[in-house]
Design a protein around this motif. Structure first.
Motif, PDB file in Angstrom:
ATOM      1  N   GLY A  42      14.953 -12.152  25.683  1.00 26.89           N
ATOM      2  CA  GLY A  42      16.239 -12.812  25.903  1.00 26.89           C
ATOM      3  C   GLY A  42      17.222 -12.005  26.714  1.00 26.89           C
ATOM      4  N   ALA A  43      16.931 -10.716  26.942  1.00 25.48           N
ATOM      5  CA  ALA A  43      17.802  -9.895  27.793  1.00 25.48           C
ATOM      6  C   ALA A  43      17.621 -10.220  29.264  1.00 25.48           C
ATOM      7  CB  ALA A  43      17.520  -8.412  27.549  1.00 25.48           C
ATOM      8  N   CYS A  44      16.504 -10.861  29.610  1.00 29.22           N
ATOM      9  CA  CYS A  44      16.186 -11.075  31.027  1.00 29.22           C
ATOM     10  C   CYS A  44      17.022 -12.207  31.618  1.00 29.22           C
ATOM     11  CB  CYS A  44      14.705 -11.389  31.184  1.00 29.22           C
ATOM     12  SG  CYS A  44      13.611 -10.028  30.733  1.00 29.22           S
ATOM     13  N   ILE A  45      17.563 -11.962  32.786  1.00 28.37           N
ATOM     14  CA  ILE A  45      18.290 -12.979  33.544  1.00 28.37           C
ATOM     15  C   ILE A  45      17.809 -12.945  34.986  1.00 28.37           C
ATOM     16  CG2 ILE A  45      20.335 -12.978  32.072  1.00 28.37           C
ATOM     17  CD1 ILE A  45      21.736 -11.228  34.188  1.00 28.37           C
ATOM     18  N   ALA A  46      18.069 -14.027  35.714  1.00 25.82           N
ATOM     19  CA  ALA A  46      17.599 -14.173  37.087  1.00 25.82           C
ATOM     20  C   ALA A  46      18.623 -13.632  38.076  1.00 25.82           C
ATOM     21  CB  ALA A  46      17.319 -15.643  37.380  1.00 25.82           C
ATOM     22  N   THR A  47      18.200 -13.482  39.299  1.00 27.41           N
ATOM     23  CA  THR A  47      19.125 -13.135  40.365  1.00 27.41           C
ATOM     24  C   THR A  47      20.232 -14.184  40.436  1.00 27.41           C
ATOM     25  OG1 THR A  47      19.279 -12.484  42.702  1.00 27.41           O
ATOM     26  CG2 THR A  47      17.835 -14.350  42.187  1.00 27.41           C
ATOM     27  N   GLY A  48      21.452 -13.735  40.645  1.00 26.18           N
ATOM     28  CA  GLY A  48      22.602 -14.630  40.713  1.00 26.18           C
ATOM     29  C   GLY A  48      23.299 -14.857  39.395  1.00 26.18           C
ATOM     30  N   GLU A  49      22.625 -14.561  38.278  1.00 28.84           N
ATOM     31  CA  GLU A  49      23.233 -14.753  36.968  1.00 28.84           C
ATOM     32  C   GLU A  49      24.034 -13.520  36.566  1.00 28.84           C
ATOM     33  OE1 GLU A  49      20.039 -17.968  35.179  1.00 28.84           O
ATOM     34  OE2 GLU A  49      19.860 -15.865  34.554  1.00 28.84           O
TER      35      GLU A  49
ATOM     36  N   ASP B   3      21.892  -9.265  25.288  1.00 25.96           N
ATOM     37  CA  ASP B   3      21.721 -10.384  26.215  1.00 25.96           C
ATOM     38  C   ASP B   3      22.239  -9.996  27.596  1.00 25.96           C
ATOM     39  OD1 ASP B   3      20.722 -11.927  24.169  1.00 25.96           O
ATOM     40  OD2 ASP B   3      22.533 -13.126  23.911  1.00 25.96           O
ATOM     41  N   THR B   4      21.503 -10.392  28.623  1.00 21.06           N
ATOM     42  CA  THR B   4      21.821 -10.184  30.051  1.00 21.06           C
ATOM     43  C   THR B   4      21.581  -8.764  30.539  1.00 21.06           C
ATOM     44  OG1 THR B   4      24.213  -9.604  30.023  1.00 21.06           O
ATOM     45  CG2 THR B   4      23.645 -11.958  29.852  1.00 21.06           C
ATOM     46  N   PHE B   5      21.057  -7.870  29.701  1.00 25.13           N
ATOM     47  CA  PHE B   5      20.881  -6.472  30.113  1.00 25.13           C
ATOM     48  C   PHE B   5      19.561  -6.225  30.855  1.00 25.13           C
ATOM     49  CE2 PHE B   5      23.876  -3.600  27.414  1.00 25.13           C
ATOM     50  CZ  PHE B   5      24.951  -4.379  27.778  1.00 25.13           C
ATOM     51  N   GLY B   6      18.872  -7.316  31.247  1.00 28.94           N
ATOM     52  CA  GLY B   6      17.610  -7.146  31.957  1.00 28.94           C
ATOM     53  C   GLY B   6      17.471  -8.061  33.160  1.00 28.94           C
ATOM     54  N   PRO B   7      18.326  -7.941  34.184  1.00 27.10           N
ATOM     55  CA  PRO B   7      18.114  -8.736  35.399  1.00 27.10           C
ATOM     56  C   PRO B   7      16.753  -8.432  36.023  1.00 27.10           C
ATOM     57  CG  PRO B   7      20.324  -7.771  35.392  1.00 27.10           C
ATOM     58  CD  PRO B   7      19.556  -7.126  34.272  1.00 27.10           C
ATOM     59  N   VAL B   8      16.030  -9.493  36.411  1.00 30.07           N
ATOM     60  CA  VAL B   8      14.691  -9.367  36.987  1.00 30.07           C
ATOM     61  C   VAL B   8      14.535 -10.399  38.098  1.00 30.07           C
ATOM     62  CG1 VAL B   8      12.214  -9.525  36.529  1.00 30.07           C
ATOM     63  CG2 VAL B   8      13.719  -8.612  34.763  1.00 30.07           C
ATOM     64  N   GLY B   9      14.000  -9.981  39.250  1.00 30.43           N
ATOM     65  CA  GLY B   9      13.744 -10.932  40.327  1.00 30.43           C
ATOM     66  C   GLY B   9      13.926 -10.294  41.696  1.00 30.43           C
ATOM     67  N   PRO B  10      13.952 -11.046  42.757  1.00 27.04           N
ATOM     68  CA  PRO B  10      13.965 -12.514  42.779  1.00 27.04           C
ATOM     69  C   PRO B  10      12.585 -13.157  42.762  1.00 27.04           C
ATOM     70  CG  PRO B  10      14.194 -11.684  45.007  1.00 27.04           C
ATOM     71  CD  PRO B  10      14.141 -10.465  44.105  1.00 27.04           C
TER      72      PRO B  10
ATOM     73  N   GLU C 236      17.619  -3.554  45.928  1.00 30.39           N
ATOM     74  CA  GLU C 236      16.686  -3.977  46.975  1.00 30.39           C
ATOM     75  C   GLU C 236      15.489  -3.039  46.980  1.00 30.39           C
ATOM     76  OE1 GLU C 236      16.402  -4.956  51.757  1.00 30.39           O
ATOM     77  OE2 GLU C 236      18.346  -4.478  50.851  1.00 30.39           O
ATOM     78  N   ILE C 237      14.302  -3.621  46.975  1.00 34.70           N
ATOM     79  CA  ILE C 237      13.054  -2.863  47.056  1.00 34.70           C
ATOM     80  C   ILE C 237      12.299  -3.347  48.271  1.00 34.70           C
ATOM     81  CG2 ILE C 237      10.879  -2.303  45.929  1.00 34.70           C
ATOM     82  CD1 ILE C 237      12.241  -2.575  43.258  1.00 34.70           C
ATOM     83  N   ASP C 238      11.954  -2.426  49.142  1.00 37.47           N
ATOM     84  CA  ASP C 238      11.238  -2.774  50.363  1.00 37.47           C
ATOM     85  C   ASP C 238       9.967  -3.545  50.034  1.00 37.47           C
ATOM     86  OD1 ASP C 238      13.207  -1.371  51.634  1.00 37.47           O
ATOM     87  OD2 ASP C 238      11.901   0.170  52.486  1.00 37.47           O
ATOM     88  N   GLY C 239       9.767  -4.638  50.733  1.00 40.38           N
ATOM     89  CA  GLY C 239       8.584  -5.450  50.523  1.00 40.38           C
ATOM     90  C   GLY C 239       8.742  -6.520  49.464  1.00 40.38           C
ATOM     91  N   ILE C 240       9.810  -6.435  48.652  1.00 39.73           N
ATOM     92  CA  ILE C 240      10.024  -7.431  47.602  1.00 39.73           C
ATOM     93  C   ILE C 240      11.216  -8.310  47.937  1.00 39.73           C
ATOM     94  CG2 ILE C 240      10.563  -7.815  45.166  1.00 39.73           C
ATOM     95  CD1 ILE C 240       9.076  -5.224  44.518  1.00 39.73           C
ATOM     96  N   GLY C 241      12.398  -7.718  48.032  1.00 42.17           N
ATOM     97  CA  GLY C 241      13.592  -8.495  48.305  1.00 42.17           C
ATOM     98  C   GLY C 241      14.780  -7.942  47.558  1.00 42.17           C
ATOM     99  N   VAL C 242      15.753  -8.812  47.298  1.00 41.81           N
ATOM    100  CA  VAL C 242      17.048  -8.410  46.743  1.00 41.81           C
ATOM    101  C   VAL C 242      17.312  -9.129  45.424  1.00 41.81           C
ATOM    102  CG1 VAL C 242      19.558  -8.482  47.104  1.00 41.81           C
ATOM    103  CG2 VAL C 242      18.028  -7.908  49.008  1.00 41.81           C
ATOM    104  N   LEU C 243      17.694  -8.346  44.429  1.00 43.32           N
ATOM    105  CA  LEU C 243      18.174  -8.844  43.134  1.00 43.32           C
ATOM    106  C   LEU C 243      19.673  -8.595  43.094  1.00 43.32           C
ATOM    107  CD1 LEU C 243      17.710  -9.727  40.106  1.00 43.32           C
ATOM    108  CD2 LEU C 243      17.311  -7.294  39.629  1.00 43.32           C
ATOM    109  N   GLU C 244      20.461  -9.641  42.921  1.00 39.63           N
ATOM    110  CA  GLU C 244      21.920  -9.472  42.948  1.00 39.63           C
ATOM    111  C   GLU C 244      22.540 -10.186  41.755  1.00 39.63           C
ATOM    112  OE1 GLU C 244      24.180  -9.174  46.755  1.00 39.63           O
ATOM    113  OE2 GLU C 244      25.066 -11.058  46.050  1.00 39.63           O
ATOM    114  N   ASN C 245      23.424  -9.471  41.049  1.00 33.47           N
ATOM    115  CA  ASN C 245      24.047 -10.017  39.848  1.00 33.47           C
ATOM    116  C   ASN C 245      25.499  -9.599  39.753  1.00 33.47           C
ATOM    117  OD1 ASN C 245      21.006  -9.213  39.063  1.00 33.47           O
ATOM    118  ND2 ASN C 245      21.576 -11.102  38.018  1.00 33.47           N
ATOM    119  N   PRO C 246      26.416 -10.539  39.495  1.00 33.93           N
ATOM    120  CA  PRO C 246      27.802 -10.173  39.203  1.00 33.93           C
ATOM    121  C   PRO C 246      27.930  -9.655  37.783  1.00 33.93           C
ATOM    122  CG  PRO C 246      27.532 -12.539  38.978  1.00 33.93           C
ATOM    123  CD  PRO C 246      26.192 -11.994  39.446  1.00 33.93           C
TER     124      PRO C 246
END
Length: 267
Positions: free
Chosen positions: A92-99, A163-170, A243-253
């Motif tokens: 339940g700690a996991c959230i998506a990019t943008g969240e 809750d929300t302490f695990g952003p993962v993605g994109p 940002e991780i090369d080859g993967i992309g960008v995870l961004e969270n406010p």
């Protein structure tokens, strides 16, 4: 190949991300019939801007490795560990990019961001030998390990597990060398971390062998591999970017939340 889990106006499902287009998959990449060499599309196609990206997997747990970058350990004035320093976040700690990462602010609060490479387990793993470990990996993504540093040596679960302490993605990148990849983190557009997984003390095969020796890893489980030097405080209103090369960008406010119960004290 970049795999995403997303919500369209019709449904939630997995797809393949190519540039700014998402192509729907007939089957989950975690299903028994998944063929990574010949994924079966379902003939749907979406503009990336028209879908909501979700956490790219549905883990039973998020496992983490602390002090796993030699430079980060030195910056903290601590010796490199001889044995993995590990922790667990609930799914339940996991959230998506943008969240939003949600934190409570009060005098003495101290929250930390940590940009990291995360391993996504592709199939059930138990007692996996190191030389077979990578065959259990579906791919890799970005994570931002949020920590309530005030709980250090006080409450290990609240330290990492809110809750929300695990952003993962994109997305999940299936073709990546986890031993040599650049990781960068920004806060409000300012570069704060710039490291390489070549600094890791314990590599991906070691940690899969280690964790699977005493717990079962399930499809979709996350192993976050530690952070390079430069992790620091976050505050409401910040925008965190990994940002991780080859993967992309995870961004969270970062957003402030409040206690609703009178007389209840934070911390």
């Amino acid at each position: 190949m970049k795999l995403v889990r997303f919500r369209s106006t019709e449904e939630e499902k997995y797809g393949i991300l190519k540039g700014s287009r998402v192509f729907g998959l007939r089957n989950s990449p975690f299903s028994e019939g998944w063929d990574q060499e010949a994924p079966e599309l379902d003939e749907t196609e979406y503009a990336l801007e028209d879908v909501k990206l979700l956490v790219p997997c549905q883990p039973t747990k998020y496992l983490g490795v602390g002090l796993n970058f030699a430079g980060a350990a030195r910056a903290m004035g601590r010796p490199a560990p001889e044995y993995p320093v590990t922790f667990l976040k609930p799914s339940g700690a996991c959230i998506a990019t943008g969240e939003a990462v949600e934190i409570r602010t009060f005098e003495g609060c101290d929250y930390l961001y940590e940009g990291e490479l995360a391993v996504i387990i592709g199939k059930r793993a138990k007692n996996v030998p190191r030389d077979e470990a990578l065959s259990y990996v579906l791919g890799y993504t970005c994570s931002d390990d949020i920590t309530d540093r005030r709980q250090f040596q006080k409450d290990d679960l609240r330290l990492k597990g809110a809750d929300t302490f695990g952003p993962v993605g994109p997305c999940i990148e299936t073709e990546l060398d986890p031993s040599d990849v650049r990781i960068r983190s920004w806060v409000n557009g300012q570069l704060r971390q710039d490291g390489n997984t070549g600094e890791m003390i314990f590599g991906v095969p070691y940690m899969i062998e280690f964790f699977s020796s005493y717990m079962t890893l399930y499809p979709g489980d996350v192993i976050s591999m530690g952070t390079p030097a430069g992790a620091g405080q976050i505050h409401p209103g910040d925008v965190l970017r990994v940002e991780i090369d080859g993967i992309g960008v995870l961004e969270n406010p970062v957003r402030e939340i409040y206690y609703e119960s009178p007389g209840r004290q934070p911390g």
